[in-house]
Design a protein around this motif. Sequence first.
Motif, PDB file in Angstrom:
ATOM      1  N   GLY A 107       0.797  -1.217   0.000  1.00  0.00           N
ATOM      2  CA  GLY A 107       0.000   0.000   0.000  1.00  0.00           C
ATOM      3  C   GLY A 107       0.827   1.262   0.000  1.00  0.00           C
ATOM      4  N   ALA A 108       0.303   2.290  -0.659  1.00  0.00           N
ATOM      5  CA  ALA A 108       0.969   3.590  -0.633  1.00  0.00           C
ATOM      6  C   ALA A 108       0.726   4.281   0.703  1.00  0.00           C
ATOM      7  CB  ALA A 108       0.471   4.460  -1.778  1.00  0.00           C
ATOM      8  N   LYS A 109      -0.329   3.862   1.411  1.00  0.00           N
ATOM      9  CA  LYS A 109      -0.544   4.422   2.741  1.00  0.00           C
ATOM     10  C   LYS A 109       0.629   4.027   3.641  1.00  0.00           C
ATOM     11  CE  LYS A 109      -3.984   4.744   6.399  1.00  0.00           C
ATOM     12  NZ  LYS A 109      -5.282   4.239   6.874  1.00  0.00           N
ATOM     13  N   TYR A 132      -3.880  14.729   2.687  1.00  0.00           N
ATOM     14  CA  TYR A 132      -4.089  13.324   3.043  1.00  0.00           C
ATOM     15  C   TYR A 132      -3.398  13.140   4.392  1.00  0.00           C
ATOM     16  CZ  TYR A 132      -3.494   8.210   2.247  1.00  0.00           C
ATOM     17  OH  TYR A 132      -3.499   6.838   2.322  1.00  0.00           O
ATOM     18  N   TYR A 135       0.609  11.702   6.008  1.00  0.00           N
ATOM     19  CA  TYR A 135       1.933  12.346   6.041  1.00  0.00           C
ATOM     20  C   TYR A 135       2.144  13.050   7.377  1.00  0.00           C
ATOM     21  CZ  TYR A 135       0.515  12.509   1.038  1.00  0.00           C
ATOM     22  OH  TYR A 135       0.002  12.248  -0.205  1.00  0.00           O
ATOM     23  N   CYS A 182       1.456  15.802  -3.514  1.00  0.00           N
ATOM     24  CA  CYS A 182       0.544  14.775  -4.025  1.00  0.00           C
ATOM     25  C   CYS A 182      -0.236  15.352  -5.203  1.00  0.00           C
ATOM     26  CB  CYS A 182      -0.414  14.342  -2.909  1.00  0.00           C
ATOM     27  SG  CYS A 182      -1.744  13.249  -3.440  1.00  0.00           S
ATOM     28  N   ASN A 186      -5.302  14.462  -3.596  1.00  0.00           N
ATOM     29  CA  ASN A 186      -6.380  14.127  -2.678  1.00  0.00           C
ATOM     30  C   ASN A 186      -6.135  15.046  -1.477  1.00  0.00           C
ATOM     31  OD1 ASN A 186      -8.319  13.020  -1.065  1.00  0.00           O
ATOM     32  ND2 ASN A 186      -7.193  11.135  -0.624  1.00  0.00           N
ATOM     33  N   ASP A 214       3.560  11.743  -3.970  1.00  0.00           N
ATOM     34  CA  ASP A 214       2.488  10.756  -3.962  1.00  0.00           C
ATOM     35  C   ASP A 214       1.703  10.883  -5.269  1.00  0.00           C
ATOM     36  OD1 ASP A 214       0.243   9.191  -3.519  1.00  0.00           O
ATOM     37  OD2 ASP A 214      -0.014   9.817  -1.436  1.00  0.00           O
ATOM     38  N   ALA A 216      -0.574   8.613  -6.409  1.00  0.00           N
ATOM     39  CA  ALA A 216      -1.570   7.544  -6.330  1.00  0.00           C
ATOM     40  C   ALA A 216      -2.687   7.687  -7.373  1.00  0.00           C
ATOM     41  CB  ALA A 216      -2.183   7.483  -4.933  1.00  0.00           C
ATOM     42  N   TYR A 217      -2.865   8.905  -7.895  1.00  0.00           N
ATOM     43  CA  TYR A 217      -3.959   9.142  -8.854  1.00  0.00           C
ATOM     44  C   TYR A 217      -3.481   9.439 -10.271  1.00  0.00           C
ATOM     45  CZ  TYR A 217      -6.801   9.194  -4.662  1.00  0.00           C
ATOM     46  OH  TYR A 217      -7.423   8.825  -3.498  1.00  0.00           O
ATOM     47  N   SER A 245       0.101   3.506  -6.479  1.00  0.00           N
ATOM     48  CA  SER A 245      -0.761   2.476  -5.920  1.00  0.00           C
ATOM     49  C   SER A 245      -1.670   1.923  -7.006  1.00  0.00           C
ATOM     50  CB  SER A 245      -1.607   3.088  -4.810  1.00  0.00           C
ATOM     51  OG  SER A 245      -2.561   2.161  -4.363  1.00  0.00           O
ATOM     52  N   SER A 247      -4.550   0.823  -6.065  1.00  0.00           N
ATOM     53  CA  SER A 247      -5.833   0.887  -5.370  1.00  0.00           C
ATOM     54  C   SER A 247      -6.903   1.601  -6.181  1.00  0.00           C
ATOM     55  CB  SER A 247      -5.664   1.618  -4.038  1.00  0.00           C
ATOM     56  OG  SER A 247      -5.063   0.776  -3.091  1.00  0.00           O
ATOM     57  N   LYS A 248      -6.671   2.880  -6.488  1.00  0.00           N
ATOM     58  CA  LYS A 248      -7.688   3.680  -7.144  1.00  0.00           C
ATOM     59  C   LYS A 248      -7.628   3.471  -8.650  1.00  0.00           C
ATOM     60  CE  LYS A 248      -7.586   5.138  -2.929  1.00  0.00           C
ATOM     61  NZ  LYS A 248      -6.659   6.145  -2.540  1.00  0.00           N
ATOM     62  N   ARG A 256      -4.875  -5.026  -2.213  1.00  0.00           N
ATOM     63  CA  ARG A 256      -3.640  -4.434  -1.712  1.00  0.00           C
ATOM     64  C   ARG A 256      -2.412  -4.648  -2.601  1.00  0.00           C
ATOM     65  NH1 ARG A 256      -5.041  -0.856   0.064  1.00  0.00           N
ATOM     66  NH2 ARG A 256      -3.153  -0.420   1.231  1.00  0.00           N
ATOM     67  N   ALA A 258       0.890  -1.848  -4.172  1.00  0.00           N
ATOM     68  CA  ALA A 258       1.379  -0.507  -4.502  1.00  0.00           C
ATOM     69  C   ALA A 258       2.881  -0.611  -4.738  1.00  0.00           C
ATOM     70  CB  ALA A 258       1.080   0.452  -3.350  1.00  0.00           C
TER      71      ALA A 258
HETATM   72  C1  LIG Z   1      -5.830   6.174  -1.474  1.00  0.00           C
HETATM   73  C2  LIG Z   1      -4.542   6.924  -1.338  1.00  0.00           C
HETATM   74  C3  LIG Z   1      -3.316   6.276  -1.144  1.00  0.00           C
HETATM   75  C4  LIG Z   1      -3.172   4.871  -0.983  1.00  0.00           C
HETATM   76  O1  LIG Z   1      -3.525   3.906  -0.901  1.00  0.00           O
HETATM   77  P1  LIG Z   1      -3.206   2.397  -0.693  1.00  0.00           P
HETATM   78  O2  LIG Z   1      -4.528   1.759  -0.828  1.00  0.00           O
HETATM   79  O3  LIG Z   1      -2.633   2.257   0.687  1.00  0.00           O
HETATM   80  O4  LIG Z   1      -2.220   2.017  -1.742  1.00  0.00           O
HETATM   81  C5  LIG Z   1      -2.160   7.019  -1.075  1.00  0.00           C
HETATM   82  N1  LIG Z   1      -2.189   8.348  -1.179  1.00  0.00           N
HETATM   83  C6  LIG Z   1      -3.329   9.006  -1.350  1.00  0.00           C
HETATM   84  C7  LIG Z   1      -3.282  10.464  -1.463  1.00  0.00           C
HETATM   85  C8  LIG Z   1      -4.535   8.316  -1.427  1.00  0.00           C
HETATM   86  O5  LIG Z   1      -5.672   8.997  -1.568  1.00  0.00           O
END
Ligand SMILES: *Cc1c(COP(=O)(O)O)cnc(C)c1O
Length: 409
Positions: A107-109, A132, A135, A182, A186, A214, A216-217, A245, A247-248, A256, A258
């Motif tokens: 995960g990127a989280k 987000y 961080y 990011c 987000n 980041d 992720a999008y 990631s 994920s999205k 899971r 990333a």
């Molecule tokens: C959703 C999201 C992630 C990460 O998600 P993982 O499901 O943990 O990979 C990372 N950064 C941002 C800004 C997000 O919105």
Amino acid sequence: MIRINENYLKLQASYLFSDIAKRVNRFQQAHPDRQIIKLGIGDVTRALPPACIAAFHRAVDEMADDTTFRGYGPEQGYPFLREKISRYDYQARGADISADEIFISDGAKCDTGNIQEIFAGAARVAIPDPVYPVYLDTNVMAGRTGSYKQGRYEGIVYLEGSRQNGFIPELPDQPVDLIYLCYPNNPTGATITKTQLKTWVDYAREHQALILYDAAYEAFIRDESLPKTIYEVDGAREVAIEFRSFSKTAGFTGTRCAFTVVPDTCRAFSADGQSVPVHSFWHRRHTTKFNGVSYPVQRAVEAVYSDEGRRQIQQLQHGYLENAALIRKEMTALGYDCIGGENSPYIWVDGRTDSWQFFDMLLEKAGVVCTPGAGFGRCGEGYIRISAFNSFENVKMAMKRITAALSSK
Ligand SMILES: *Cc1c(COP(=O)(O)O)cnc(C)c1O
């Protein structure tokens, strides 16, 4: 007597999503026959692409047979996946990133949260507002802040987003070492141009700072002039780590997977001023504390890079982007200024009123759930975030109801 990490006591309880849930439940109880449409939390709603599911099943079957069974895999991720990422996500865009510079994770989280531990406790940290929350909270846990006062942690350099700067903050006006960025963003959905991103890369090079980017999008970017990776910017290989990631972008929020990119050329400094490769530090952390993403999941993700997989995730993203375009169009028609919703699944709406008031109004008059911008930081006050992660039918219905509710005001 065992003492706890007192930094955790500084953390502000995150009431945002539980507050939202409480208000939604209260409303639903008072109006049991009203159907609520949720455009709040940033989670995907559509199934994994068929190409990924087929690869997933094949890999599970391999695990059922002694001759093809796999035990522990490489902590950094299977080469078959890292090579595809390097080729399709980076080399194909002229960004010079090799498979060895990629770390597969769950995960990127976790990655954006864990990365800070390889840097000094005294590192000066710059974090956007709104943001987000990962961080910020992970730096609080690590003790890089003082206490929380008037909506801010002491010791953090806040990079303020505003109507004026379109939620692309100005460079910090005091020295910083670590910079979180990011884009597409987000919660705001804002995107950054290559020229704007270059000013950050140049700043980091000049000040021996490091950017934690980041992305992720990135897959929602359709405007080809926008950077999909920070490594499209000259000089970024020395001063940037990138987080991605599935994920999205491919629907893996529950499954899971990333990855993080740490170029070989990325440097930090020891107390005596020696330059050290960040890659070897992250490699050590990752392989010490993590044992890899499961084999079937990595095979499922590999299928994202097949011809049909790429077509299918494009379709998936296209669906969410159509929702986003509709939300943006309708909110704009109602007279609200919007950021995002183009090249991003989030629309950041200037409600010109208290965030929670706007939230309550949408819930009560339209039965639609959004996220109050104030929950993402002081600079989010006055805004709401509307997410495009839902079916087109639901989004259409939500916008019809919002339009009816707000134009009759
Ligand atoms: C959703 C999201 C992630 C990460 O998600 P993982 O499901 O943990 O990979 C990372 N950064 C941002 C800004 C997000 O919105």
